[in-house]
Design an enzyme around this catalytic site. Structure first.
Site, mmCIF file in Angstrom:
data_model
loop_
_atom_site.group_PDB
_atom_site.id
_atom_site.type_symbol
_atom_site.label_atom_id
_atom_site.label_comp_id
_atom_site.label_asym_id
_atom_site.label_seq_id
_atom_site.Cartn_x
_atom_site.Cartn_y
_atom_site.Cartn_z
ATOM 1 N N LYS A 289 -46.020 54.400 17.773
ATOM 2 C CA LYS A 289 -44.789 53.988 18.543
ATOM 3 C C LYS A 289 -45.191 52.632 19.036
ATOM 4 C CE LYS A 289 -43.999 58.475 17.946
ATOM 5 N NZ LYS A 289 -44.478 59.642 18.779
HETATM 6 C C1 LIG Z 1 -44.338 61.052 18.771
HETATM 7 C C2 LIG Z 1 -43.693 62.095 19.477
HETATM 8 C C3 LIG Z 1 -43.913 62.980 20.305
HETATM 9 C C4 LIG Z 1 -45.394 63.210 20.594
HETATM 10 O O1 LIG Z 1 -46.001 62.185 20.918
HETATM 11 P P1 LIG Z 1 -47.625 62.267 21.074
HETATM 12 O O2 LIG Z 1 -48.024 61.160 22.175
HETATM 13 O O3 LIG Z 1 -48.143 62.034 19.790
HETATM 14 O O4 LIG Z 1 -47.920 63.709 21.833
HETATM 15 C C5 LIG Z 1 -43.034 63.804 20.648
HETATM 16 N N1 LIG Z 1 -41.569 63.556 20.596
HETATM 17 C C6 LIG Z 1 -41.130 62.644 19.540
HETATM 18 C C7 LIG Z 1 -39.495 62.267 19.573
HETATM 19 C C8 LIG Z 1 -41.996 61.719 18.984
HETATM 20 O O5 LIG Z 1 -41.663 60.693 17.998
#
Ligand SMILES: *Cc1c(COP(=O)(O)O)cnc(C)c1O
EC number: 2.6.1.92
Length: 385
Positions: free
Chosen positions: A188
């Site tokens: 991210k």
């Molecule tokens: C990455 C992601 C999540 C989950 O995030 P984590 O921190 O890995 O639990 C949820 N929703 C979306 C759209 C994502 O891209």
């Protein structure tokens, strides 16, 4: 190897984590509240609750909004499975609202139609979870207006969208939602290794999420059923979880945050280069709305020729060249687990068409011009011979 996304870690990040290791607090110390304050201030939200993942934050958000076994939650089929799973964790049912194929985000028209039908059949959802795909906000003003009309709560899944803006306000300010969730997974925008955050402007929601994050335990006498027995006393007043973020993670997140604006600017620059370089090819990038400033977590294009094989071949060819192109996302309702719940091929035609066309190409702050050029050249030659 050129991956589709990659974290940026500096010596400053490393020292921040090492400092915590040498401190008294590895967990439940001062860094988590500091990180919460940093993110809340940045987003112009009143409260923030840090968690060990965005998945946990989505679960807490649903619980704080009292999602339970008689409820329905709607989200987008073009998302990571966590956007839907959070409702199932609460024993609720999940349904999906099809996307606008040009942006990949939840379609407001489809939402309006589906809400009108659900009202007729008395099956309105309790919560809607719009997902800001690739970092571009959904049309939150329109979604909020519908939610108001039908008295539905909104959780924004902004896992892709920290640093993005909607109508000149930061995503996460919750002007048009009850709670916004961010992810700090390494792919991210900024990372705390694993980690998430929920922002909101309601003191009760914030308090509830923080209590549920730590077993449902309270130290606050006003929440207890009897007077305190002494300074050691606490009460578990509901069933919660251990969804806490560690001090190491928070320190990394705070340090990363200092480069957030820099990351977003770079991502936008790289995205503009892709847009102009790929303009004349038979593909389209996700359409950007004029009232959005994307954080460009991902750069997604859609191949226009109606040719499933060309699509799969292009992704495979790029991978052979050491370029990890990817596909965000397989429609959630097509996952075997969701098929077992009764969803079928054909349920969300735009999402399924999008899946035949979409691919993610590399975009991250450290992607060099020459690496980006390599990606562009490879796409051009794959599509033009
Ligand atoms: C990455 C992601 C999540 C989950 O995030 P984590 O921190 O890995 O639990 C949820 N929703 C979306 C759209 C994502 O891209």
């Amino acid at each position: 190897m050129i991956p589709y996304g990659k974290q940026n870690i500096t010596e400053q990040d490393i020292s921040a984590v090492v400092d915590v290791l040498r401190s008294d607090w590895l967990t439940q110390g001062p860094k988590v509240p500091e990180f919460e304050t940093v993110i809340a201030n940045y987003c112009s939200a009143q409260y923030a609750c840090a968690t060990n993942s965005a998945t946990s934050a989505l679960h807490l958000a649903c619980l704080a909004l009292n999602v339970g076994k008689d409820d329905v939650v709607w989200t987008s089929p073009i998302s990571f499975v966590a956007s839907a799973n959070c409702a199932l964790y609460c024993g609720a049912q999940v349904d999906f609202v099809d996307i606008d194929i040009e942006t990949g985000n939840m379609s407001v028209e489809k939402l309006a139609t589906k809400l009108a039908q659900a009202k007729q059949s008395n099956t309105l959802p309790k919560v809607i979870i719009p997902v800001h795909l690739a970092g571009q906000s959904c049309d939150m003003k329109a979604i909020f207006a519908l939610a108001q009309q039908y008295q539905i709560k909104i959780i924004e899944d902004a896992s892709h969208a920290i640093g993005a803006k909607y109508q000149d306000k930061p995503v996460g300010c919750c002007q048009y939602s009850d709670i916004t969730v961010f992810s700090f997974h390494p792919v991210k925008i900024i990372t705390s290794a694993e980690g998430g955050m929920a922002t909101c402007n309601d003191a009760q929601l914030a308090k509830r999420m923080k209590r549920l994050r730590s077993h449902g335990i309270t130290n606050d006498p006003s929440e207890m059923t009897e007077p305190s027995h002494g300074p050691w006393y606490y009460q578990q007043v509901e069933l919660g979880f251990n969804y806490r973020m560690t001090e190491l993670q928070a320190a990394l997140g705070i340090s990363q945050f200092t480069r957030l604006e820099q990351f977003i600017t770079k991502r936008n620059k790289l995205a503009q280069s892709y847009i102009s370089a790929l303009m004349h090819l038979p593909l389209e990038h996700l359409k950007q709305s004029s009232d959005c400033y994307s954080s460009y977590h991902l750069f997604i294009v859609r191949l226009l020729p109606d040719d499933k094989h060309l699509h799969a071949k292009l992704i495979a060819t790029l991978r052979q060249q050491g370029i990890t192109s990817h596909l965000h996302y397989i429609p959630i309702h097509l996952q075997p687990y969701y098929q077992k719940l009764g969803f079928q091929v054909g349920d969300f035609p735009n999402a399924e068409k999008y899946y035949q066309q979409a691919m993610t190409i590399p975009l991250y702050p450290d992607l060099t011009r020459s690496e980006q050029q390599t990606v562009i050249e490879n796409i051009k030659s794959a599509l033009c011979d």
